[in-house]
Design a protein around this motif. Sequence first.
Motif, PDB file in Angstrom:
ATOM      1  N   ARG A  14      12.275  25.928 -23.592  1.00 25.03           N
ATOM      2  CA  ARG A  14      10.847  26.241 -23.483  1.00 25.03           C
ATOM      3  C   ARG A  14      10.019  25.276 -24.325  1.00 25.03           C
ATOM      4  N   ASN A  15      10.524  24.985 -25.532  1.00 23.36           N
ATOM      5  CA  ASN A  15       9.810  24.035 -26.397  1.00 23.36           C
ATOM      6  C   ASN A  15       9.739  22.654 -25.752  1.00 23.36           C
ATOM      7  N   LEU A  16      10.864  22.244 -25.125  1.00 23.14           N
ATOM      8  CA  LEU A  16      10.868  20.940 -24.458  1.00 23.14           C
ATOM      9  C   LEU A  16       9.890  20.934 -23.289  1.00 23.14           C
TER      10      LEU A  16
ATOM     11  N   LYS B 131      21.053  19.302 -25.953  1.00 21.51           N
ATOM     12  CA  LYS B 131      22.373  18.762 -25.637  1.00 21.51           C
ATOM     13  C   LYS B 131      23.422  19.271 -26.629  1.00 21.51           C
ATOM     14  N   ASN B 132      23.070  19.271 -27.909  1.00 25.90           N
ATOM     15  CA  ASN B 132      24.000  19.750 -28.936  1.00 25.90           C
ATOM     16  C   ASN B 132      24.294  21.239 -28.776  1.00 25.90           C
ATOM     17  N   GLN B 133      23.266  21.986 -28.415  1.00 21.15           N
ATOM     18  CA  GLN B 133      23.459  23.424 -28.226  1.00 21.15           C
ATOM     19  C   GLN B 133      24.361  23.703 -27.028  1.00 21.15           C
ATOM     20  N   GLN B 134      24.188  22.940 -25.970  1.00 21.72           N
ATOM     21  CA  GLN B 134      25.048  23.094 -24.796  1.00 21.72           C
ATOM     22  C   GLN B 134      26.495  22.735 -25.124  1.00 21.72           C
ATOM     23  N   MET B 135      26.666  21.687 -25.923  1.00 22.09           N
ATOM     24  CA  MET B 135      28.012  21.295 -26.331  1.00 22.09           C
ATOM     25  C   MET B 135      28.646  22.366 -27.215  1.00 22.09           C
ATOM     26  N   PHE B 136      27.838  22.974 -28.080  1.00 25.02           N
ATOM     27  CA  PHE B 136      28.331  24.045 -28.938  1.00 25.02           C
ATOM     28  C   PHE B 136      28.831  25.217 -28.094  1.00 25.02           C
ATOM     29  N   ILE B 137      28.065  25.577 -27.078  1.00 28.15           N
ATOM     30  CA  ILE B 137      28.461  26.677 -26.193  1.00 28.15           C
ATOM     31  C   ILE B 137      29.758  26.338 -25.462  1.00 28.15           C
TER      32      ILE B 137
ATOM     33  N   GLU C 290      23.021  30.738 -26.742  1.00 28.55           N
ATOM     34  CA  GLU C 290      22.324  30.778 -25.450  1.00 28.55           C
ATOM     35  C   GLU C 290      20.869  31.210 -25.627  1.00 28.55           C
ATOM     36  N   GLU C 291      20.624  32.145 -26.549  1.00 33.22           N
ATOM     37  CA  GLU C 291      19.247  32.556 -26.834  1.00 33.22           C
ATOM     38  C   GLU C 291      18.453  31.391 -27.423  1.00 33.22           C
ATOM     39  N   ASN C 292      19.084  30.668 -28.356  1.00 29.45           N
ATOM     40  CA  ASN C 292      18.417  29.501 -28.941  1.00 29.45           C
ATOM     41  C   ASN C 292      18.179  28.418 -27.894  1.00 29.45           C
ATOM     42  N   LEU C 293      19.116  28.293 -26.970  1.00 26.40           N
ATOM     43  CA  LEU C 293      18.988  27.282 -25.921  1.00 26.40           C
ATOM     44  C   LEU C 293      17.769  27.568 -25.040  1.00 26.40           C
ATOM     45  N   ILE C 294      17.560  28.837 -24.743  1.00 30.25           N
ATOM     46  CA  ILE C 294      16.384  29.213 -23.940  1.00 30.25           C
ATOM     47  C   ILE C 294      15.098  28.820 -24.663  1.00 30.25           C
TER      48      ILE C 294
ATOM     49  N   ALA D 145       5.456   8.952 -32.145  1.00 34.30           N
ATOM     50  CA  ALA D 145       5.930  10.123 -32.887  1.00 34.30           C
ATOM     51  C   ALA D 145       6.140  11.307 -31.946  1.00 34.30           C
ATOM     52  N   PHE D 146       5.210  11.460 -30.983  1.00 34.85           N
ATOM     53  CA  PHE D 146       5.331  12.566 -30.030  1.00 34.85           C
ATOM     54  C   PHE D 146       6.525  12.329 -29.101  1.00 34.85           C
ATOM     55  N   THR D 147       6.706  11.072 -28.688  1.00 36.43           N
ATOM     56  CA  THR D 147       7.857  10.727 -27.840  1.00 36.43           C
ATOM     57  C   THR D 147       9.171  10.990 -28.574  1.00 36.43           C
ATOM     58  N   ALA D 148       9.194  10.658 -29.863  1.00 36.67           N
ATOM     59  CA  ALA D 148      10.388  10.902 -30.671  1.00 36.67           C
ATOM     60  C   ALA D 148      10.666  12.396 -30.784  1.00 36.67           C
ATOM     61  N   GLN D 149       9.592  13.183 -30.833  1.00 36.50           N
ATOM     62  CA  GLN D 149       9.744  14.636 -30.907  1.00 36.50           C
ATOM     63  C   GLN D 149      10.375  15.178 -29.623  1.00 36.50           C
ATOM     64  N   ILE D 150       9.971  14.599 -28.492  1.00 35.15           N
ATOM     65  CA  ILE D 150      10.548  15.003 -27.204  1.00 35.15           C
ATOM     66  C   ILE D 150      12.046  14.665 -27.160  1.00 35.15           C
ATOM     67  N   GLU D 151      12.390  13.456 -27.605  1.00 40.14           N
ATOM     68  CA  GLU D 151      13.793  13.035 -27.597  1.00 40.14           C
ATOM     69  C   GLU D 151      14.632  13.894 -28.534  1.00 40.14           C
ATOM     70  N   LYS D 152      14.033  14.260 -29.660  1.00 41.01           N
ATOM     71  CA  LYS D 152      14.747  15.125 -30.601  1.00 41.01           C
ATOM     72  C   LYS D 152      15.014  16.489 -29.980  1.00 41.01           C
ATOM     73  N   SER D 153      14.042  17.000 -29.233  1.00 42.95           N
ATOM     74  CA  SER D 153      14.203  18.290 -28.568  1.00 42.95           C
ATOM     75  C   SER D 153      15.316  18.223 -27.522  1.00 42.95           C
ATOM     76  N   ARG D 154      15.345  17.121 -26.793  1.00 39.70           N
ATOM     77  CA  ARG D 154      16.408  16.943 -25.791  1.00 39.70           C
ATOM     78  C   ARG D 154      17.794  16.873 -26.455  1.00 39.70           C
ATOM     79  N   GLU D 155      17.863  16.196 -27.594  1.00 38.71           N
ATOM     80  CA  GLU D 155      19.132  16.072 -28.319  1.00 38.71           C
ATOM     81  C   GLU D 155      19.597  17.432 -28.835  1.00 38.71           C
ATOM     82  N   GLN D 156      18.646  18.242 -29.290  1.00 36.59           N
ATOM     83  CA  GLN D 156      18.988  19.581 -29.764  1.00 36.59           C
ATOM     84  C   GLN D 156      19.546  20.442 -28.627  1.00 36.59           C
TER      85      GLN D 156
END
Length: 228
Positions: A140-142, A175-181, A132-136, A162-173
Amino acid sequence: MKNMKIQILLLITLIVLQGDLSAKLYKWVDEDGKVHYSDKVPPEYIDQAREELNKSGVVKGSVDRALTPEERQQQAAELARQQQQAQQQAELKKQQQAERNKLIKSYSNADQITRLKNERINALQRNIELAEENLIIQKRNLDDLLKRAADRERSGGVVSDAFTAQIEKSREQIKNQQMFIFDKTEEIKATEEKYDNELAKYLYYTGQTKSIETFKDTGDTQTIKEDQ
């Protein structure tokens, strides 16, 4: 009734006169409800229910009617069902004995089960708290990435691939963190159920409660009620 008695007396008298005191006298009822007496059962009535009388006309034995093919089939099916049920009960008893031996070998007492349960749940809860701390931080990074992209577009610039891909990667991270929780939360529920069941069975197999079904979990407190 009077005619029946006369028939019996006549047959008995005939048997006695013939000197065959060991002869048998049979009584049966035909399909029309008529009662018959004879020292021999006709072939067409051999499957009928009948009584065997002694020389005094007293019933000394009986033979049930033969079963119909449908009744024999039902009887065989019922026997097979009972055998299957007995086999299942024997298998269940075998499984329960194996489970009992495993539980008693795995745990020295009931408190150990509760302690292991709490340790496992506490570890899972710590994982959730860190996630949850990492998710916060990830959110913020997104937000920062989205703000920078919006500022660039407002200033007439173009958001690079490249910047758009960075945004999508942040969103995926995220999503993965929420699924982990979510997964760890479900694992806590499964862990509680696992150890609660093992505690209930341990108490039952060690004679500390009379029924597994009487066990109830109330948070950190386990309540055992014996059947009356």
